[in-house]
Structures are given as structure tokens and as C-alpha cells.
Scaffold this motif. Structure first.
Motif, PDB file in Angstrom:
ATOM      1  N   MET A   1       0.850  -1.192   0.000  1.00 28.37           N
ATOM      2  CA  MET A   1       0.000   0.000   0.000  1.00 28.37           C
ATOM      3  C   MET A   1       0.891   1.250   0.000  1.00 28.37           C
ATOM      4  O   MET A   1       1.795   1.367   0.825  1.00 28.37           O
ATOM      5  CB  MET A   1      -0.903   0.006   1.241  1.00 28.37           C
ATOM      6  CG  MET A   1      -1.883   1.168   1.285  1.00 28.37           C
ATOM      7  SD  MET A   1      -2.894   1.172   2.795  1.00 28.37           S
ATOM      8  CE  MET A   1      -3.767  -0.376   2.641  1.00 28.37           C
ATOM      9  N   ASP A   5      -2.563   5.852  -0.332  1.00 27.83           N
ATOM     10  CA  ASP A   5      -3.625   4.968   0.147  1.00 27.83           C
ATOM     11  C   ASP A   5      -3.699   4.970   1.667  1.00 27.83           C
ATOM     12  O   ASP A   5      -4.794   4.962   2.251  1.00 27.83           O
ATOM     13  CB  ASP A   5      -3.382   3.535  -0.353  1.00 27.83           C
ATOM     14  CG  ASP A   5      -3.525   3.414  -1.865  1.00 27.83           C
ATOM     15  OD1 ASP A   5      -4.246   4.247  -2.455  1.00 27.83           O
ATOM     16  OD2 ASP A   5      -2.903   2.503  -2.451  1.00 27.83           O
ATOM     17  N   GLU A   8      -5.310   8.304   2.726  1.00 22.20           N
ATOM     18  CA  GLU A   8      -6.713   8.352   2.308  1.00 22.20           C
ATOM     19  C   GLU A   8      -7.580   7.480   3.209  1.00 22.20           C
ATOM     20  O   GLU A   8      -8.677   7.884   3.610  1.00 22.20           O
ATOM     21  CB  GLU A   8      -6.840   7.909   0.848  1.00 22.20           C
ATOM     22  CG  GLU A   8      -6.393   8.982  -0.140  1.00 22.20           C
ATOM     23  CD  GLU A   8      -6.407   8.504  -1.573  1.00 22.20           C
ATOM     24  OE1 GLU A   8      -6.516   7.265  -1.791  1.00 22.20           O
ATOM     25  OE2 GLU A   8      -6.314   9.349  -2.485  1.00 22.20           O
ATOM     26  N   GLN A   9      -7.104   6.273   3.540  1.00 22.95           N
ATOM     27  CA  GLN A   9      -7.867   5.403   4.429  1.00 22.95           C
ATOM     28  C   GLN A   9      -7.921   5.970   5.846  1.00 22.95           C
ATOM     29  O   GLN A   9      -8.930   5.830   6.541  1.00 22.95           O
ATOM     30  CB  GLN A   9      -7.271   3.996   4.428  1.00 22.95           C
ATOM     31  CG  GLN A   9      -7.458   3.270   3.105  1.00 22.95           C
ATOM     32  CD  GLN A   9      -7.036   1.816   3.161  1.00 22.95           C
ATOM     33  OE1 GLN A   9      -6.825   1.247   4.240  1.00 22.95           O
ATOM     34  NE2 GLN A   9      -6.894   1.196   2.001  1.00 22.95           N
TER      35      GLN A   9
END
Length: 289
Positions: A1, A5, A8-9
């Protein structure tokens, strides 16, 4: 990842739990990272600390709750995990410049905003510090033809820059290829006004006001690369530049040019672009030669 990412998560994780405690330990664990590295990564990517971001999103969430009118301000403060109602009121006033109680009767334009998008740019790790990737480079002297105008940060400067840039692009023939430059200059101390030049290296002659040919001198610069709109990444750019100066031990130059933005394609000003920030060219230590 990748790091985009991860952050964003993390932003989604935070947004879904604004009514719960959101310490650095909690969010870092959810991201499967050490809290020390996550703190550096989050600050580098978002341009603010995790605590500052969580506070701003809780205040953002309060806007809808206040307008709905079903809960008291005290209930909203506790629901969004503020320690006390007074701390909620102070934070709301600092962020929005008004008391939360006045939102129910006025300020219709003050509305919640979605989760912010992440500014896309390469980053690197220098001795444990996460910073925007940069290179030190000589900006070669160039002659630009284009449109020059003044903007005021205290007004709607984004609209001014976009409208004048479009004026230039309307005069550029589709056969013209190459980069487009936006040069920001002459921002005086304690002033919100500065000059903007939007131009290309080709010699274009337009018999209209505001159009000029300008020589940009050679400059020693820190070069950054971004995707997106410069006008929408101001805080992140400031943070990136401050981190760069601290870690690289460089100093800003006293040039009248503040920043140079270069788009690789004059016909696509929404593409990836480069930022050149003038810095002092420090003398080489004789012991290192």
C-alpha cells in the motif's frame, strides 16, 4: 500500500469516528504503522498535525448538527468529543470567526466541506523526516511573453489568476507547443499584493493591455513536483517548503521572484507541474572541495 492509500484510508477512518477519541495511537494503529512514522507521514502529506486535522473535521461536522437544531450546543460539543462546551465554542470561533450560536440565524454560506483530497507529489524520507521530494537546480534564464497583472490575497485572487491565464491561452494557437510558466513576484513584507506573469517562451505579439515580454534571470532553486491546482495547495506547499528549509539547512533568496510554476504543456494547466522556489546558493566549504 502506498503512502497516498494509507492517508486516504486514515481520513475515512477519522471521518467515521469523529464522535470517538482519535489519538495518534488510535489512528496509527488502524493504519498499521508506528505512531512516530505515521505522525511524520500525516503531517507531510496533509500540511498539518493529526490533532489539528481532527479538530477541523469535528468543527466541520458541527455545522450540520447546529443547523439541524435538534441538539443543544452543549450536546454537540460532547457528541464530537470536545472536553467542554466552552472549548468547542472557542475552537469554533477561531476557525470560523463567529460564535456557533449565530449559525442558526445567519451565515447561510458557511457549509460543511467534504473530506479534503490529498495533494499528489513524491515524498522521501531523510533521516526519519518525511518531506516532499525536491532537487536543487539552476533555473536557466528565459524570456517569456504573456500577460502580467496584480492580485491581492485579501480578495478573490484565485478567480483573477484563472481568468487572466485563460486570456493568454485564448491567444495561443494550437500549434504552439511547450511549457507554460506562471511567475509570482514582488510580494512586499506586510503586503497582500503581488504580481503574476503567465507566459510562454515563444514570442507572441498581442496588441492588448497587460501583455508584456519579460526576462526571467538565472536562479538557484529548490524544485518540487505536484499534481493539481497550485491555488488549492497553499498550506501544503508552505509546509513542504518550511520542512525543506529546515532539513536541507538552506535559506530563501532575496530575489523579487517568490515562486515559478511550470506546466509541461501550455494547453493543459491541470497537469502535473513543477514549482521552483529561489534559494541562496551557499558557498562550498573549502574543506569539502
Amino acid at each position: 500500500m502506498n503512502h497516498y492509500d494509507v492517508i486516504e484510508q486514515a481520513l475515512i477512518f477519522i471521518e467515521d469516528r469523529l464522535d470517538q477519541p482519535l489519538s495518534l495511537d488510535v489512528v496509527a494503529n488502524a493504519s498499521h504503522m508506528s505512531k512516530f512514522y505515521f505522525h511524520r507521514l500525516f503531517s507531510a502529506m496533509m500540511g498539518c498535525s493529526l490533532n489539528q486535522y481532527v479538530l477541523s473535521r469535528r468543527l466541520n461536522a458541527s455545522l450540520s448538527l447546529i443547523r439541524a437544531g435538534r441538539l443543544s450546543l452543549t450536546d454537540i460539543a460532547y457528541q464530537l468529543d470536545f472536553g467542554t462546551p466552552s472549548s468547542f465554542t472557542r475552537a469554533f470561533n477561531r476557525q470560523y470567526g463567529i460564535a456557533p450560536s449565530s449559525l442558526r440565524t445567519s451565515h447561510p454560506s458557511l457549509l460543511p466541506v467534504p473530506i479534503p483530497s490529498i495533494v499528489r507529489r513524491p515524498i522521501k524520507n531523510i533521516n526519519g523526516d518525511v518531506v516532499a521530494d525536491f532537487t536543487l537546480t539552476e533555473f536557466a534564464p528565459i524570456r517569456l511573453s504573456g500577460i502580467v497583472f496584480e492580485v491581492d490575497l485579501a480578495s478573490d485572487y484565485e478567480t483573477t489568476i484563472r481568468s487572466h491565464s485563460n486570456m493568454l491561452l485564448q491567444e495561443v494557437d494550437a500549434s504552439v507547443q511547450g511549457p507554460c510558466y506562471v511567475v509570482y513576484s514582488n510580494c512586499q513584507p506586510d503586503s497582500t499584493r503581488f504580481n503574476v506573469l503567465c507566459g510562454i517562451q515563444q514570442d507572441i505579439r498581442i496588441e492588448k493591455p497587460f501583455y508584456f515580454t519579460v526576462d526571467v534571470p538565472q536562479l538557484f532553486c529548490a524544485k518540487f513536483t505536484y499534481s493539481g491546482d497550485l491555488l488549492e495547495i497553499g498550506d501544503v506547499l508552505k509546509t513542504d517548503y518550511a520542512r525543506f528549509l529546515k532539513i536541507s539547512r538552506q535559506e530563501t533568496d532575496d530575489s523579487h521572484i517568490e515562486l515559478i510554476q511550470r506546466f509541461d504543456d501550455v494547453h493543459d494547466l491541470g497537469s502535473t507541474y513543477h514549482i521552483f522556489a529561489p534559494i541562496k546558493k551557499l558557498p562550498i566549504d573549502s574543506d569539502e572541495e
